[in-house]
Design a protein around this motif. Sequence first.
Motif, PDB file in Angstrom:
ATOM      1  N   LYS A 103      24.591 -69.290 -15.247  1.00 13.42           N
ATOM      2  CA  LYS A 103      24.165 -70.209 -16.302  1.00 13.42           C
ATOM      3  C   LYS A 103      24.604 -69.734 -17.675  1.00 13.42           C
ATOM      4  CE  LYS A 103      20.366 -72.794 -14.419  1.00 13.42           C
ATOM      5  NZ  LYS A 103      18.965 -73.118 -14.452  1.00 13.42           N
ATOM      6  N   GLN A 104      24.707 -68.444 -17.863  1.00 13.52           N
ATOM      7  CA  GLN A 104      25.132 -67.919 -19.155  1.00 13.52           C
ATOM      8  C   GLN A 104      26.545 -68.407 -19.488  1.00 13.52           C
ATOM      9  OE1 GLN A 104      23.264 -66.362 -21.356  1.00 13.52           O
ATOM     10  NE2 GLN A 104      24.942 -66.367 -22.798  1.00 13.52           N
ATOM     11  N   THR A 105      27.412 -68.454 -18.491  1.00 12.17           N
ATOM     12  CA  THR A 105      28.773 -68.953 -18.706  1.00 12.17           C
ATOM     13  C   THR A 105      28.738 -70.431 -19.070  1.00 12.17           C
ATOM     14  OG1 THR A 105      29.598 -67.355 -17.101  1.00 12.17           O
ATOM     15  CG2 THR A 105      31.059 -69.174 -17.668  1.00 12.17           C
ATOM     16  N   LEU A 106      27.891 -71.213 -18.371  1.00 11.69           N
ATOM     17  CA  LEU A 106      27.757 -72.635 -18.693  1.00 11.69           C
ATOM     18  C   LEU A 106      27.242 -72.813 -20.114  1.00 11.69           C
ATOM     19  CD1 LEU A 106      27.893 -75.586 -17.801  1.00 11.69           C
ATOM     20  CD2 LEU A 106      25.548 -75.346 -16.949  1.00 11.69           C
ATOM     21  N   ARG A 107      26.289 -71.989 -20.519  1.00 15.03           N
ATOM     22  CA  ARG A 107      25.769 -72.067 -21.895  1.00 15.03           C
ATOM     23  C   ARG A 107      26.877 -71.822 -22.915  1.00 15.03           C
ATOM     24  NH1 ARG A 107      21.332 -68.398 -20.004  1.00 15.03           N
ATOM     25  NH2 ARG A 107      19.811 -69.812 -19.121  1.00 15.03           N
ATOM     26  N   LYS A 108      27.700 -70.819 -22.662  1.00 13.68           N
ATOM     27  CA  LYS A 108      28.795 -70.511 -23.588  1.00 13.68           C
ATOM     28  C   LYS A 108      29.782 -71.673 -23.668  1.00 13.68           C
ATOM     29  CE  LYS A 108      28.692 -65.506 -23.136  1.00 13.68           C
ATOM     30  NZ  LYS A 108      29.428 -64.315 -22.705  1.00 13.68           N
ATOM     31  N   HIS A 109      30.112 -72.258 -22.525  1.00 13.66           N
ATOM     32  CA  HIS A 109      31.037 -73.385 -22.516  1.00 13.66           C
ATOM     33  C   HIS A 109      30.439 -74.574 -23.267  1.00 13.66           C
ATOM     34  CE1 HIS A 109      33.837 -72.142 -18.998  1.00 13.66           C
ATOM     35  NE2 HIS A 109      33.311 -71.073 -19.566  1.00 13.66           N
ATOM     36  N   LEU A 110      29.149 -74.840 -23.055  1.00 15.02           N
ATOM     37  CA  LEU A 110      28.511 -75.967 -23.727  1.00 15.02           C
ATOM     38  C   LEU A 110      28.380 -75.725 -25.228  1.00 15.02           C
ATOM     39  CD1 LEU A 110      25.843 -76.925 -21.077  1.00 15.02           C
ATOM     40  CD2 LEU A 110      27.774 -78.312 -21.817  1.00 15.02           C
ATOM     41  N   LEU A 111      28.098 -74.494 -25.637  1.00 14.17           N
ATOM     42  CA  LEU A 111      28.040 -74.185 -27.066  1.00 14.17           C
ATOM     43  C   LEU A 111      29.394 -74.402 -27.724  1.00 14.17           C
ATOM     44  CD1 LEU A 111      25.768 -71.022 -27.190  1.00 14.17           C
ATOM     45  CD2 LEU A 111      25.300 -73.260 -28.179  1.00 14.17           C
ATOM     46  N   ARG A 112      30.449 -74.021 -27.046  1.00 11.92           N
ATOM     47  CA  ARG A 112      31.793 -74.237 -27.579  1.00 11.92           C
ATOM     48  C   ARG A 112      32.090 -75.738 -27.692  1.00 11.92           C
ATOM     49  NH1 ARG A 112      37.357 -71.775 -24.980  1.00 11.92           N
ATOM     50  NH2 ARG A 112      38.790 -72.836 -26.400  1.00 11.92           N
ATOM     51  N   LEU A 113      31.688 -76.510 -26.667  1.00 13.32           N
ATOM     52  CA  LEU A 113      31.894 -77.952 -26.690  1.00 13.32           C
ATOM     53  C   LEU A 113      31.096 -78.602 -27.818  1.00 13.32           C
ATOM     54  CD1 LEU A 113      33.197 -80.396 -25.216  1.00 13.32           C
ATOM     55  CD2 LEU A 113      31.068 -80.555 -23.914  1.00 13.32           C
ATOM     56  N   MET A 114      29.850 -78.155 -28.000  1.00 13.75           N
ATOM     57  CA  MET A 114      29.016 -78.695 -29.077  1.00 13.75           C
ATOM     58  C   MET A 114      29.621 -78.400 -30.448  1.00 13.75           C
ATOM     59  SD  MET A 114      25.094 -78.007 -27.960  1.00 13.75           S
ATOM     60  CE  MET A 114      24.787 -77.656 -26.261  1.00 13.75           C
ATOM     61  N   ALA A 115      30.188 -77.219 -30.609  1.00  8.70           N
ATOM     62  CA  ALA A 115      30.809 -76.861 -31.881  1.00  8.70           C
ATOM     63  C   ALA A 115      32.050 -77.721 -32.127  1.00  8.70           C
ATOM     64  CB  ALA A 115      31.185 -75.382 -31.881  1.00  8.70           C
ATOM     65  N   GLU A 116      32.825 -77.986 -31.087  1.00  3.54           N
ATOM     66  CA  GLU A 116      34.021 -78.812 -31.229  1.00  3.54           C
ATOM     67  C   GLU A 116      33.666 -80.266 -31.526  1.00  3.54           C
ATOM     68  OE1 GLU A 116      36.327 -78.355 -27.680  1.00  3.54           O
ATOM     69  OE2 GLU A 116      36.889 -76.286 -28.156  1.00  3.54           O
ATOM     70  N   ASP A 117      32.658 -80.795 -30.801  1.00  2.00           N
ATOM     71  CA  ASP A 117      32.274 -82.200 -30.951  1.00  2.00           C
ATOM     72  C   ASP A 117      31.311 -82.434 -32.113  1.00  2.00           C
ATOM     73  OD1 ASP A 117      33.808 -82.612 -28.729  1.00  2.00           O
ATOM     74  OD2 ASP A 117      32.139 -83.018 -27.371  1.00  2.00           O
ATOM     75  N   LYS A 118      30.730 -81.339 -32.625  1.00  2.00           N
ATOM     76  CA  LYS A 118      29.704 -81.428 -33.675  1.00  2.00           C
ATOM     77  C   LYS A 118      28.567 -82.360 -33.238  1.00  2.00           C
ATOM     78  CE  LYS A 118      32.489 -80.240 -37.624  1.00  2.00           C
ATOM     79  NZ  LYS A 118      33.745 -79.816 -37.270  1.00  2.00           N
ATOM     80  N   THR A 119      28.159 -82.189 -31.984  1.00  2.00           N
ATOM     81  CA  THR A 119      27.109 -82.987 -31.362  1.00  2.00           C
ATOM     82  C   THR A 119      26.231 -82.069 -30.514  1.00  2.00           C
ATOM     83  OG1 THR A 119      28.673 -84.814 -31.168  1.00  2.00           O
ATOM     84  CG2 THR A 119      26.667 -84.989 -29.881  1.00  2.00           C
ATOM     85  N   PHE A 120      24.937 -82.359 -30.490  1.00  2.00           N
ATOM     86  CA  PHE A 120      24.019 -81.590 -29.658  1.00  2.00           C
ATOM     87  C   PHE A 120      23.871 -82.289 -28.312  1.00  2.00           C
ATOM     88  CE2 PHE A 120      19.732 -80.902 -27.995  1.00  2.00           C
ATOM     89  CZ  PHE A 120      19.783 -79.534 -27.817  1.00  2.00           C
TER      90      PHE A 120
END
Length: 119
Positions: free
Chosen positions: A46-63
Amino acid sequence: MAKKPETTETESTRIESRYQPGLLRQCISENLSADSMMERVGILHKQTLRKHLLRLMAEDKTFYDIEGLFLRGSNLPKVNPKGRLTLNLRGIIIAGQEVREGDLFQIQIEEDRIVLTRG
């Protein structure tokens, strides 16, 4: 100097999935839970999924709010030093019903199994 142990061809090391923003966006649009996302994307932790999602959120500027992302895994509970077994039932749905505060359970021990029955 010590030599590194040689690995045989039968041994394989599993490398975590690479960052795949398109697939993550598709999983989010399908409203998948964290466990389902991990299975589809090929992520083990799950930690890897969290990192991927945080990166996606930063790129999309969406939560993005993903169900079960920050719940601790309750599929392998451990006995603590005081001899207590603690289960986190928040993420578990029992026969399509939610667990609420004050629910009672009966405990039965059958051979090497502990069976909880809602009372």
